[in-house]
Design a protein around this motif. Structure first.
Motif, PDB file in Angstrom:
ATOM      1  N   ILE A  70       0.871  -1.167   0.000  1.00  0.00           N
ATOM      2  CA  ILE A  70       0.000   0.000   0.000  1.00  0.00           C
ATOM      3  C   ILE A  70       0.912   1.223   0.000  1.00  0.00           C
ATOM      4  O   ILE A  70       1.737   1.387   0.900  1.00  0.00           O
ATOM      5  CB  ILE A  70      -0.933   0.014   1.229  1.00  0.00           C
ATOM      6  CG1 ILE A  70      -1.841  -1.227   1.231  1.00  0.00           C
ATOM      7  CG2 ILE A  70      -1.757   1.292   1.277  1.00  0.00           C
ATOM      8  CD1 ILE A  70      -2.804  -1.317   0.079  1.00  0.00           C
ATOM      9  N   SER A  71       0.776   2.077  -0.991  1.00  0.00           N
ATOM     10  CA  SER A  71       1.649   3.233  -1.151  1.00  0.00           C
ATOM     11  C   SER A  71       1.225   4.426  -0.296  1.00  0.00           C
ATOM     12  O   SER A  71       2.058   5.156   0.223  1.00  0.00           O
ATOM     13  CB  SER A  71       1.686   3.641  -2.622  1.00  0.00           C
ATOM     14  OG  SER A  71       2.464   4.784  -2.805  1.00  0.00           O
ATOM     15  N   PHE A  72      -0.099   4.624  -0.163  1.00  0.00           N
ATOM     16  CA  PHE A  72      -0.578   5.712   0.689  1.00  0.00           C
ATOM     17  C   PHE A  72      -2.020   5.477   1.099  1.00  0.00           C
ATOM     18  O   PHE A  72      -2.744   4.702   0.471  1.00  0.00           O
ATOM     19  CB  PHE A  72      -0.435   7.078   0.011  1.00  0.00           C
ATOM     20  CG  PHE A  72      -1.348   7.309  -1.166  1.00  0.00           C
ATOM     21  CD1 PHE A  72      -2.622   7.844  -0.994  1.00  0.00           C
ATOM     22  CD2 PHE A  72      -0.933   7.020  -2.449  1.00  0.00           C
ATOM     23  CE1 PHE A  72      -3.459   8.061  -2.080  1.00  0.00           C
ATOM     24  CE2 PHE A  72      -1.757   7.244  -3.544  1.00  0.00           C
ATOM     25  CZ  PHE A  72      -3.026   7.760  -3.355  1.00  0.00           C
ATOM     26  N   VAL A  73      -2.423   6.161   2.166  1.00  0.00           N
ATOM     27  CA  VAL A  73      -3.801   6.190   2.624  1.00  0.00           C
ATOM     28  C   VAL A  73      -4.163   7.658   2.799  1.00  0.00           C
ATOM     29  O   VAL A  73      -3.372   8.435   3.325  1.00  0.00           O
ATOM     30  CB  VAL A  73      -3.985   5.416   3.947  1.00  0.00           C
ATOM     31  CG1 VAL A  73      -5.400   5.555   4.471  1.00  0.00           C
ATOM     32  CG2 VAL A  73      -3.628   3.944   3.767  1.00  0.00           C
TER      33      VAL A  73
ATOM     34  N   GLU B 146      -5.935  14.636   4.264  1.00  0.00           N
ATOM     35  CA  GLU B 146      -4.669  14.226   4.893  1.00  0.00           C
ATOM     36  C   GLU B 146      -4.196  12.987   4.155  1.00  0.00           C
ATOM     37  O   GLU B 146      -4.974  12.064   3.931  1.00  0.00           O
ATOM     38  CB  GLU B 146      -4.877  13.853   6.359  1.00  0.00           C
ATOM     39  CG  GLU B 146      -4.955  15.000   7.309  1.00  0.00           C
ATOM     40  CD  GLU B 146      -5.020  14.502   8.749  1.00  0.00           C
ATOM     41  OE1 GLU B 146      -4.003  13.991   9.244  1.00  0.00           O
ATOM     42  OE2 GLU B 146      -6.096  14.618   9.332  1.00  0.00           O
ATOM     43  N   ILE B 147      -2.929  12.967   3.788  1.00  0.00           N
ATOM     44  CA  ILE B 147      -2.352  11.820   3.092  1.00  0.00           C
ATOM     45  C   ILE B 147      -1.158  11.322   3.895  1.00  0.00           C
ATOM     46  O   ILE B 147      -0.293  12.099   4.284  1.00  0.00           O
ATOM     47  CB  ILE B 147      -1.896  12.198   1.667  1.00  0.00           C
ATOM     48  CG1 ILE B 147      -3.081  12.682   0.844  1.00  0.00           C
ATOM     49  CG2 ILE B 147      -1.219  11.012   0.990  1.00  0.00           C
ATOM     50  CD1 ILE B 147      -2.710  13.203  -0.525  1.00  0.00           C
ATOM     51  N   VAL B 148      -1.128  10.005   4.123  1.00  0.00           N
ATOM     52  CA  VAL B 148       0.005   9.380   4.805  1.00  0.00           C
ATOM     53  C   VAL B 148       0.679   8.446   3.811  1.00  0.00           C
ATOM     54  O   VAL B 148       0.060   7.517   3.286  1.00  0.00           O
ATOM     55  CB  VAL B 148      -0.443   8.597   6.061  1.00  0.00           C
ATOM     56  CG1 VAL B 148       0.726   7.858   6.678  1.00  0.00           C
ATOM     57  CG2 VAL B 148      -1.086   9.530   7.068  1.00  0.00           C
ATOM     58  N   LYS B 149       1.946   8.718   3.528  1.00  0.00           N
ATOM     59  CA  LYS B 149       2.747   7.902   2.612  1.00  0.00           C
ATOM     60  C   LYS B 149       3.254   6.683   3.368  1.00  0.00           C
ATOM     61  O   LYS B 149       3.712   6.789   4.502  1.00  0.00           O
ATOM     62  CB  LYS B 149       3.919   8.735   2.076  1.00  0.00           C
ATOM     63  CG  LYS B 149       4.840   7.996   1.153  1.00  0.00           C
ATOM     64  CD  LYS B 149       4.242   7.830  -0.219  1.00  0.00           C
ATOM     65  CE  LYS B 149       5.297   7.245  -1.156  1.00  0.00           C
ATOM     66  NZ  LYS B 149       4.765   6.192  -1.976  1.00  0.00           N
TER      67      LYS B 149
END
Length: 116
Positions: free
Chosen positions: A68-71, A80-83
């Motif tokens: 999984i690359s990001f959520v 909000e993006i978490v790498k």
């Protein structure tokens, strides 16, 4: 913000977001807009509420070739993006901001989402 569009570079993994459709390129490639699928049993997002935050976990491989690359947590107020990176645990906390969409991106199978 709920009509956010995602573009992901297949070469370097850069994430580009926009609130309208556009034409973006990275690493010499024109990026296609990511099409979203609803969550299924392969990409079931586990969501818990802990101390006024959402705790997001997924049961998904995190190998160097499949991860999984990001959520991203998207509401009408923002995103909000978490790498994430290979061999990392998928355990993310987002401050609750109301109803929205939770997106995930698998480097092999693409984008998926869940309404929260």
């Amino acid at each position: 913000m709920k009509k956010m569009h995602f573009y992901v570079c297949p070469v370097c993994g850069n994430i580009i977001t926009s609130v309208g459709q556009g034409s973006f390129s990275c690493c010499g490639i024109t990026l296609p807009e990511q099409e979203c699928e609803n969550c299924d049993e392969d990409y079931m997002i586990n969501l818990e509420t802990v101390d006024q935050e959402y705790l997001v976990t997924l049961n998904h491989p995190m190998t160097k070739r499949h991860y999984i690359s990001f959520v991203a947590y998207v509401t009408s107020a923002g995103a909000e993006i978490v790498k994430l990176y290979p061999e990392q645990d998928i355990s993310i906390r987002f401050r609750k901001k109301g109803h929205g969409l939770l997106y995930g991106y698998c480097n092999r199978h693409g984008m998926f989402r869940m309404v929260i």
